[in-house]
Enzyme design. Structure first.
Site, PDB file in Angstrom:
ATOM      1  N   ARG A  77       0.851  -1.194   0.000  1.00 25.57           N
ATOM      2  CA  ARG A  77       0.000   0.000   0.000  1.00 25.57           C
ATOM      3  C   ARG A  77       0.887   1.243   0.000  1.00 25.57           C
ATOM      4  NH1 ARG A  77      -0.661  -2.000   5.484  1.00 25.57           N
ATOM      5  NH2 ARG A  77      -2.552  -3.069   4.838  1.00 25.57           N
ATOM      6  N   GLY A  78       0.275   2.393  -0.094  1.00 19.66           N
ATOM      7  CA  GLY A  78       0.986   3.661   0.033  1.00 19.66           C
ATOM      8  C   GLY A  78       2.026   3.924  -1.044  1.00 19.66           C
ATOM      9  N   GLY A  89       5.008   2.607  -1.563  1.00 14.85           N
ATOM     10  CA  GLY A  89       5.580   1.411  -2.180  1.00 14.85           C
ATOM     11  C   GLY A  89       4.719   0.877  -3.309  1.00 14.85           C
ATOM     12  N   LYS A 110       4.513  -7.565   4.723  1.00 10.21           N
ATOM     13  CA  LYS A 110       3.957  -8.462   5.741  1.00 10.21           C
ATOM     14  C   LYS A 110       2.478  -8.761   5.546  1.00 10.21           C
ATOM     15  CE  LYS A 110       4.852  -6.196   9.454  1.00 10.21           C
ATOM     16  NZ  LYS A 110       4.856  -5.924  10.906  1.00 10.21           N
ATOM     17  N   ASP A 112       8.752 -10.111   6.393  1.00 11.42           N
ATOM     18  CA  ASP A 112       9.040  -9.184   7.477  1.00 11.42           C
ATOM     19  C   ASP A 112      10.532  -8.898   7.356  1.00 11.42           C
ATOM     20  OD1 ASP A 112       9.754  -7.950   9.876  1.00 11.42           O
ATOM     21  OD2 ASP A 112       8.360  -9.132  11.074  1.00 11.42           O
ATOM     22  N   TYR A 139      13.486   7.925  16.205  1.00 10.90           N
ATOM     23  CA  TYR A 139      13.002   7.829  14.818  1.00 10.90           C
ATOM     24  C   TYR A 139      14.019   8.422  13.842  1.00 10.90           C
ATOM     25  CZ  TYR A 139      10.319   8.824  10.587  1.00 10.90           C
ATOM     26  OH  TYR A 139       9.900   8.917   9.277  1.00 10.90           O
ATOM     27  N   LYS A 169      15.782   6.528  10.633  1.00 10.80           N
ATOM     28  CA  LYS A 169      15.677   6.961   9.234  1.00 10.80           C
ATOM     29  C   LYS A 169      17.038   7.355   8.676  1.00 10.80           C
ATOM     30  CE  LYS A 169      12.702   7.093   6.898  1.00 10.80           C
ATOM     31  NZ  LYS A 169      12.065   6.027   6.065  1.00 10.80           N
TER      32      LYS A 169
END
Length: 412
Positions: free
Chosen positions: A19-20, A22, A41, A73, A167, A171
């Site tokens: 989704r999104g 990707g 996943k 995963d 975070y 990244k």
């Protein structure tokens, strides 16, 4: 950004592609007739998020590509190895790797559980490194080998660390893979680059996390990242490696000038929310941003900030208050922190001190930036995304301040 056929017959291994962003990248490449490996996943439907690797595979094949959906995963080395082996068996090789899978938690140090810390680092940094490592032997055999990480430019501005250091580290780990692997793999004719969005990108996950459709109007859709990724992956390996790229800049280089086509809400004509990690100028983390704001005063020796809120109070109307229906507390940083408020839950009031109503959002800024904000020289969304404005509480309500300030500006 038109398809050119340059990715026809090439095999893309995309993590987090169900989704999104990707999936958008996968669909763009599929229109060239590319082979797509969806390594994600989601084999069973999520209760709140649409799409699985199998529904994504169906869309990819309907778009003109071939697809191999693999349950992966990226924290599990054996699952990655299995997906890579299946990719070679089905398509004969791997030409492009898109490290898109990522986990996020915008929490300060004391609020970051180690379970969440480990999740972000194992997916973002370790997952990117591991997927790349396992695919590199096959990329070396390709005549058009690319690794593209969906990660930001490395930027040592403390603003990007102080509120969510865990975070940011995770990244930036993806981006450090770009920095190191681009140099390491140059002799093998493997391009390694990073791509990051200029603005917030609206996905189902963002809608779920924000709990509001308000985020939609402030964002662009995933297709801008897909078009930018397509442009980067179509470039020659020799001329495009070791770069930290931003989606709109890539598209402008390709001659795409109309970015309105990527608006998530075409009816919204206001400012978009900028994404994290992008500054107007480079920052080394040491020689910039050390100055401490002094309390700004006008020629009469009075506090400028108090004057701003006094002026706001004099121009507030019940109609303006009703249009926003929120209460804001402002913490002005300086030699001594000061508090001001704008309460728009009733007839509207603003002034020095704290409101009687519980604030929906608390906004913390340096004194000079507060002046720029209410003077129209600094946009609230830009200030937040660049770290000049810290917001706690309801982010979507805080972003309504942009509209409020425009109304007030028109009055005075």
């Amino acid at each position: 950004m038109l398809n050119t056929g340059k990715l026809s017959g090439l095999t893309l291994f995309i993590t987090g592609g169900s989704r999104g962003i990707g999936k958008a990248i996968a669909l763009k490449a599929a229109r060239d007739g590319a082979n797509i490996v969806i390594a994600a996943k989601t084999a069973e439907p999520h209760p709140k998020l649409p799409g699985t690797i199998y529904t994504a595979a169906k869309e990819i094949e309907e778009a003109g590509g071939k697809c191999l959906p693999c349950v992966v995963d990226v924290r599990d080395e054996s699952q990655i190895a299995d997906a890579v082996n299946k990719s070679i068996s089905k398509f004969g090789g791997i030409d492009i790797v898109v490290n898109n899978a990522s986990a996020i938690s915008l929490t300060p140090t004391l609020d970051t559980e180690m379970k969440r810390y480990d999740l972000m680092h194992n997916i973002n940094t370790r997952g990117t490194f591991l997927v790349s490592k396992m695919c590199i032997p096959y990329l070396k055999k390709s005549k058009h080998a690319h690794i593209l990480n969906i990660s930001p430019p490395l930027n040592m501005n403390p603003n990007w660390f102080r509120d969510h250091v865990a975070y940011t580290m995770a990244k930036y780990g993806m981006s450090m893979c770009v920095l190191g692997m681009a140099a390491e793999l140059r002799a093998d004719n493997i391009a390694v680059n990073a791509l990051w969005p200029r603005t917030a990108i609206y996905t189902a996950a963002v809608e779920m996390l924000s709990g509001s459709t308000e985020a939609k109007k402030l964002s662009r859709n995933p297709e801008i990242m897909a078009d930018a990724a397509y442009a980067v992956l179509s470039r020659s390996v020799e001329n495009c490696t070791g770069q930290f790229l931003v989606d709109d800049e890539v598209l402008q280089q390709e001659g795409v000038t109309d970015l309105n086509q990527y608006a998530s809400d075409p009816t919204y004509k206001g400012d978009l929310m900028m994404d994290f990690f992008l500054d107007e100028s480079p920052h080394d983390g040491f020689n910039q941003g050390k100055g401490k704001s002094q309390q700004a005063k006008n020629s009469d020796g009075k506090d400028n900030i108090e004057g701003i809120f006094t002026k706001i109070n004099s121009h507030l109307t019940p109609e303006i208050a009703k249009g926003t229906n929120a209460c804001f507390l402002f913490v002005v940083k300086g030699d001594e922190d000061r508090t001001y408020y704008v309460d728009l839950t009733g007839n509207g009031a603003a002034g020095k001190g704290k409101p009687t109503t519980k604030p929906d959002a608390t906004l913390t800024m340096e004194a000079d930036k507060i002046e720029e904000l209410f003077d129209g020289k600094l946009k609230a969304a830009d200030a937040y995304m660049s770290g000049k404005l810290k917001i706690s509480g309801n982010l979507m309500k805080a972003m309504k301040l942009e509209k409020l300030m425009k109304l007030l500006k028109a009055k005075y």
